[in-house]
Each structure stands twice: as C-alpha cells, then as structure tokens.
Design a protein around this motif. Structure first.
Motif, PDB file in Angstrom:
ATOM      1  N   UNK A 150       0.834  -1.198   0.000  1.00  0.00           N
ATOM      2  CA  UNK A 150       0.000   0.000   0.000  1.00  0.00           C
ATOM      3  C   UNK A 150       0.873   1.254   0.000  1.00  0.00           C
ATOM      4  N   UNK A 151       1.912   1.276   0.817  1.00  0.00           N
ATOM      5  CA  UNK A 151       2.810   2.441   0.870  1.00  0.00           C
ATOM      6  C   UNK A 151       3.522   2.657  -0.456  1.00  0.00           C
ATOM      7  N   UNK A 152       3.955   1.573  -1.081  1.00  0.00           N
ATOM      8  CA  UNK A 152       4.621   1.701  -2.388  1.00  0.00           C
ATOM      9  C   UNK A 152       3.661   2.234  -3.444  1.00  0.00           C
ATOM     10  N   UNK A 153       2.406   1.804  -3.393  1.00  0.00           N
ATOM     11  CA  UNK A 153       1.411   2.292  -4.355  1.00  0.00           C
ATOM     12  C   UNK A 153       1.177   3.784  -4.159  1.00  0.00           C
ATOM     13  N   UNK A 154       1.014   4.210  -2.909  1.00  0.00           N
ATOM     14  CA  UNK A 154       0.830   5.641  -2.631  1.00  0.00           C
ATOM     15  C   UNK A 154       2.042   6.453  -3.090  1.00  0.00           C
ATOM     16  N   UNK A 155       3.222   5.948  -2.758  1.00  0.00           N
ATOM     17  CA  UNK A 155       4.452   6.656  -3.120  1.00  0.00           C
ATOM     18  C   UNK A 155       4.562   6.787  -4.642  1.00  0.00           C
ATOM     19  N   UNK A 156       4.303   5.702  -5.353  1.00  0.00           N
ATOM     20  CA  UNK A 156       4.407   5.747  -6.817  1.00  0.00           C
ATOM     21  C   UNK A 156       3.427   6.750  -7.405  1.00  0.00           C
ATOM     22  N   UNK A 157       2.199   6.767  -6.906  1.00  0.00           N
ATOM     23  CA  UNK A 157       1.202   7.697  -7.433  1.00  0.00           C
ATOM     24  C   UNK A 157       1.567   9.142  -7.115  1.00  0.00           C
ATOM     25  N   UNK A 158       2.065   9.386  -5.910  1.00  0.00           N
ATOM     26  CA  UNK A 158       2.437  10.767  -5.558  1.00  0.00           C
ATOM     27  C   UNK A 158       3.709  11.212  -6.264  1.00  0.00           C
ATOM     28  N   UNK A 159       4.529  10.259  -6.705  1.00  0.00           N
ATOM     29  CA  UNK A 159       5.747  10.601  -7.434  1.00  0.00           C
ATOM     30  C   UNK A 159       5.517  10.702  -8.939  1.00  0.00           C
ATOM     31  N   UNK A 160       4.269  10.589  -9.377  1.00  0.00           N
ATOM     32  CA  UNK A 160       3.958  10.847 -10.773  1.00  0.00           C
ATOM     33  C   UNK A 160       3.713   9.635 -11.652  1.00  0.00           C
ATOM     34  N   UNK A 161       3.739   8.441 -11.095  1.00  0.00           N
ATOM     35  CA  UNK A 161       3.401   7.270 -11.911  1.00  0.00           C
ATOM     36  C   UNK A 161       1.907   7.328 -12.201  1.00  0.00           C
ATOM     37  N   UNK A 162       1.539   7.086 -13.429  1.00  0.00           N
ATOM     38  CA  UNK A 162       0.154   7.190 -13.880  1.00  0.00           C
ATOM     39  C   UNK A 162      -0.730   6.152 -13.178  1.00  0.00           C
ATOM     40  N   UNK A 163      -1.940   6.561 -12.826  1.00  0.00           N
ATOM     41  CA  UNK A 163      -2.931   5.641 -12.265  1.00  0.00           C
ATOM     42  C   UNK A 163      -3.698   4.999 -13.416  1.00  0.00           C
ATOM     43  N   UNK A 164      -3.979   3.739 -13.307  1.00  0.00           N
ATOM     44  CA  UNK A 164      -4.747   3.031 -14.330  1.00  0.00           C
ATOM     45  C   UNK A 164      -6.123   3.684 -14.470  1.00  0.00           C
ATOM     46  N   UNK A 165      -6.545   3.890 -15.705  1.00  0.00           N
ATOM     47  CA  UNK A 165      -7.838   4.505 -15.955  1.00  0.00           C
ATOM     48  C   UNK A 165      -9.004   3.559 -15.744  1.00  0.00           C
ATOM     49  N   UNK A 166      -8.750   2.271 -15.691  1.00  0.00           N
ATOM     50  CA  UNK A 166      -9.834   1.297 -15.536  1.00  0.00           C
ATOM     51  C   UNK A 166     -10.170   1.064 -14.067  1.00  0.00           C
ATOM     52  N   UNK A 167      -9.156   0.825 -13.237  1.00  0.00           N
ATOM     53  CA  UNK A 167      -9.422   0.476 -11.832  1.00  0.00           C
ATOM     54  C   UNK A 167      -9.292   1.669 -10.892  1.00  0.00           C
ATOM     55  N   UNK A 168      -8.706   2.769 -11.350  1.00  0.00           N
ATOM     56  CA  UNK A 168      -8.584   4.025 -10.616  1.00  0.00           C
ATOM     57  C   UNK A 168      -8.031   3.856  -9.194  1.00  0.00           C
ATOM     58  N   UNK A 169      -6.785   3.389  -9.050  1.00  0.00           N
ATOM     59  CA  UNK A 169      -6.207   3.223  -7.717  1.00  0.00           C
ATOM     60  C   UNK A 169      -6.056   4.546  -6.990  1.00  0.00           C
TER      61      UNK A 169
END
Length: 112
Positions: A84-103
């Motif tokens: 969960x922390x890695x997912x949050x970090x990746x999203x806040x660092x600019x990795x694109x969120x999937x348009x289908x599942x919208x993490x």
C-alpha cells in the motif's frame, strides 16, 4: 435372474474376473480421489493476489508505467505486487494511475 453359466468352473472364472475388475475400479477411484484432494489443496494453498500492482516499463531500466489495483482487468503482463505504501508513493511521485481500476480514487489521492 441374469444369464450366468450353470457350471462351477465357469462361475469361478467369472468370479475371479469380477474380483480383478473390482480391484481395478477401486484403484482408479483412489487415484481420482487423490487427484481431487490435491486439486483442492492447491486451491486452498494458492497465495492471495496482491492488493496493488506496479506495471513495469518495457525494459528493466525504464520507469514504471502504471499503478493498478490488484484485481484490475486491465493490468499489463509486466506487473509485480507492491505494498500500500509503495502504491501511494508511486502515485504521488507521478506514476500514472490506471484509468480502468482508478487506484488513485481508491486510495483517496485524487486532486481536488
């Protein structure tokens, strides 16, 4: 009644054949039960899918492409499970969120 031979030698031969056939049937049943037990054990012992996925780029040096929820139908083939922390970090660092599942919306990281 069935049409059985009347004499003892042929009845004994038939009995021996049926005993052999019954042993083969019981052995086949035991094998089928073992296969089914192994299949059930495989289902029970299967690891849980990750809650979050990071889709990698085309080669190991390229940056990550997208973050997905673990059950996303649109995940690519080059994904790995992340926390969960890695997912949050990746999203806040600019990795694109999937348009289908919208993490990003699941994690509450959408911009206002």
């Amino acid at each position: 009644m069935t049409d059985l031979p009347p004499d003892l030698p042929r009845l004994r031969t038939l009995e021996a054949y049926l005993v052999l056939l019954l042993r083969e049937v019981r052995a086949a049943i035991a094998q089928a039960e073992q296969r089914e037990a192994e299949r059930q054990r495989g289902i029970q012992d299967r690891p849980l899918p990750p809650d979050w996925l990071l889709e990698q780029g085309l080669n190991r040096d390229s940056p990550p492409v997208q973050v997905h929820c673990g059950d996303c139908w649109n995940k690519g083939k080059r994904t790995r499970g992340i926390s969960l922390d890695e997912a949050r970090r990746a999203l806040t660092e600019g990795v694109k969120a999937c348009g289908a599942c919208r993490p990003d919306s699941v994690l509450g990281l959408l911009e206002s």
